[in-house]
Design a protein around this motif. Structure first.
Motif, PDB file in Angstrom:
ATOM      1  N   ARG A  26       1.303  -0.795   0.265  1.00 22.40           N
ATOM      2  CA  ARG A  26       0.753  -0.444  -0.024  1.00 22.40           C
ATOM      3  C   ARG A  26       0.442   1.575  -0.215  1.00 22.40           C
ATOM      4  O   ARG A  26       2.460   1.495   0.750  1.00 22.40           O
ATOM      5  CB  ARG A  26      -0.731  -0.433   0.940  1.00 22.40           C
ATOM      6  N   HIS A  27       0.139   2.601  -0.417  1.00 17.88           N
ATOM      7  CA  HIS A  27       1.038   3.427  -0.346  1.00 17.88           C
ATOM      8  C   HIS A  27       0.299   4.467   0.328  1.00 17.88           C
ATOM      9  O   HIS A  27      -0.884   4.855   0.126  1.00 17.88           O
ATOM     10  CB  HIS A  27       1.299   3.741  -2.316  1.00 17.88           C
ATOM     11  N   ASN A  47      -4.814   3.810 -10.080  1.00 17.18           N
ATOM     12  CA  ASN A  47      -4.108   4.908 -11.634  1.00 17.18           C
ATOM     13  C   ASN A  47      -4.648   6.552 -10.744  1.00 17.18           C
ATOM     14  O   ASN A  47      -5.882   6.546  -9.350  1.00 17.18           O
ATOM     15  CB  ASN A  47      -5.439   4.835 -12.924  1.00 17.18           C
ATOM     16  N   LEU A  48      -3.722   7.201 -10.469  1.00 19.09           N
ATOM     17  CA  LEU A  48      -3.708   8.917  -9.649  1.00 19.09           C
ATOM     18  C   LEU A  48      -5.003   9.254 -10.089  1.00 19.09           C
ATOM     19  O   LEU A  48      -5.934   9.606  -8.804  1.00 19.09           O
ATOM     20  CB  LEU A  48      -2.352   9.355 -10.030  1.00 19.09           C
ATOM     21  N   THR A  86       9.182  10.605  -8.060  1.00 18.18           N
ATOM     22  CA  THR A  86       8.280  10.273  -8.776  1.00 18.18           C
ATOM     23  C   THR A  86       8.233   8.707 -10.052  1.00 18.18           C
ATOM     24  O   THR A  86       9.306   8.787 -10.407  1.00 18.18           O
ATOM     25  CB  THR A  86       7.719  11.344  -9.863  1.00 18.18           C
ATOM     26  N   PRO A  87       7.169   8.851  -9.927  1.00 19.37           N
ATOM     27  CA  PRO A  87       6.968   7.450 -11.339  1.00 19.37           C
ATOM     28  C   PRO A  87       7.673   8.592 -12.873  1.00 19.37           C
ATOM     29  O   PRO A  87       7.001   9.206 -12.721  1.00 19.37           O
ATOM     30  CB  PRO A  87       5.634   6.679 -11.465  1.00 19.37           C
ATOM     31  N   THR A 110       1.035   5.764 -12.437  1.00 18.30           N
ATOM     32  CA  THR A 110       0.234   4.188 -12.330  1.00 18.30           C
ATOM     33  C   THR A 110       0.607   4.540 -10.678  1.00 18.30           C
ATOM     34  O   THR A 110       1.739   4.374 -10.844  1.00 18.30           O
ATOM     35  CB  THR A 110       0.600   2.878 -12.615  1.00 18.30           C
ATOM     36  N   VAL A 111       0.230   4.213  -9.210  1.00 16.22           N
ATOM     37  CA  VAL A 111       1.106   4.190  -8.477  1.00 16.22           C
ATOM     38  C   VAL A 111       2.097   3.251  -8.076  1.00 16.22           C
ATOM     39  O   VAL A 111       1.302   2.436  -7.538  1.00 16.22           O
ATOM     40  CB  VAL A 111      -0.119   5.457  -6.928  1.00 16.22           C
ATOM     41  N   ASP A 112       3.277   3.683  -7.865  1.00 11.88           N
ATOM     42  CA  ASP A 112       4.027   2.386  -7.428  1.00 11.88           C
ATOM     43  C   ASP A 112       4.771   2.588  -6.261  1.00 11.88           C
ATOM     44  O   ASP A 112       5.753   2.604  -5.851  1.00 11.88           O
ATOM     45  CB  ASP A 112       4.811   1.861  -8.568  1.00 11.88           C
TER      46      ASP A 112
END
Length: 130
Positions: A26-27, A47-48, A86-87, A110-112
């Motif tokens: 989880r982020h 997805n942000l 940042t991605p 995409t949140v990674d």
């Protein structure tokens, strides 16, 4: 001020009825809406744009709230500023935005990892260069 947000039942939010699986990452996504900070949580791969909209934090302005491409990376109206680690941009428009200092498209992120995001409430349609 930091406000904790997140709606019960969202697929990107923890459920209070079922424990999280042991291997699920989880982020934390810190979002400044122009006035205050919000802290959202999501699973890896969220997805942000979707995460923001599900938590009533729109990356759009009034004009583009209902007239946009629906997250396909075509209209460039869902721009946000990312801070820190940042991605890497993958979409052609997002690569150009990152290179030339324009806002990144939230629909193409995409949140990674943990993120810090600033919404752009003062933009007219698209954001300005940094």
């Amino acid at each position: 001020m930091i406000a904790m947000t997140g709606k019960h039942g969202d697929p990107d939010e923890p459920s209070h009825e079922h424990p999280e699986s042991a291997g699920e990452t989880r982020h934390s996504v810190r979002v400044h809406d122009g006035t205050e900070w919000h802290v959202l949580t999501c699973r890896t791969g969220a997805n942000l744009r979707v995460l923001l909209l599900r938590n009533d934090l729109s990356p759009y302005v009034r004009l583009t709230e209902s007239v946009n491409c629906g997250g396909r990376g075509l209209c460039a109206t869902c721009g946000v500023r990312l801070e820190g680690d940042t991605p890497d941009p993958e979409h052609w428009h997002d690569r150009a935005a990152a290179r030339f200092g324009y806002p990144r498209l939230s629909c193409q992120i995409t949140v990674d990892r943990d993120l810090t995001v600033r919404l752009l409430p003062d933009k007219r349609v698209w954001g300005k260069r940094a």
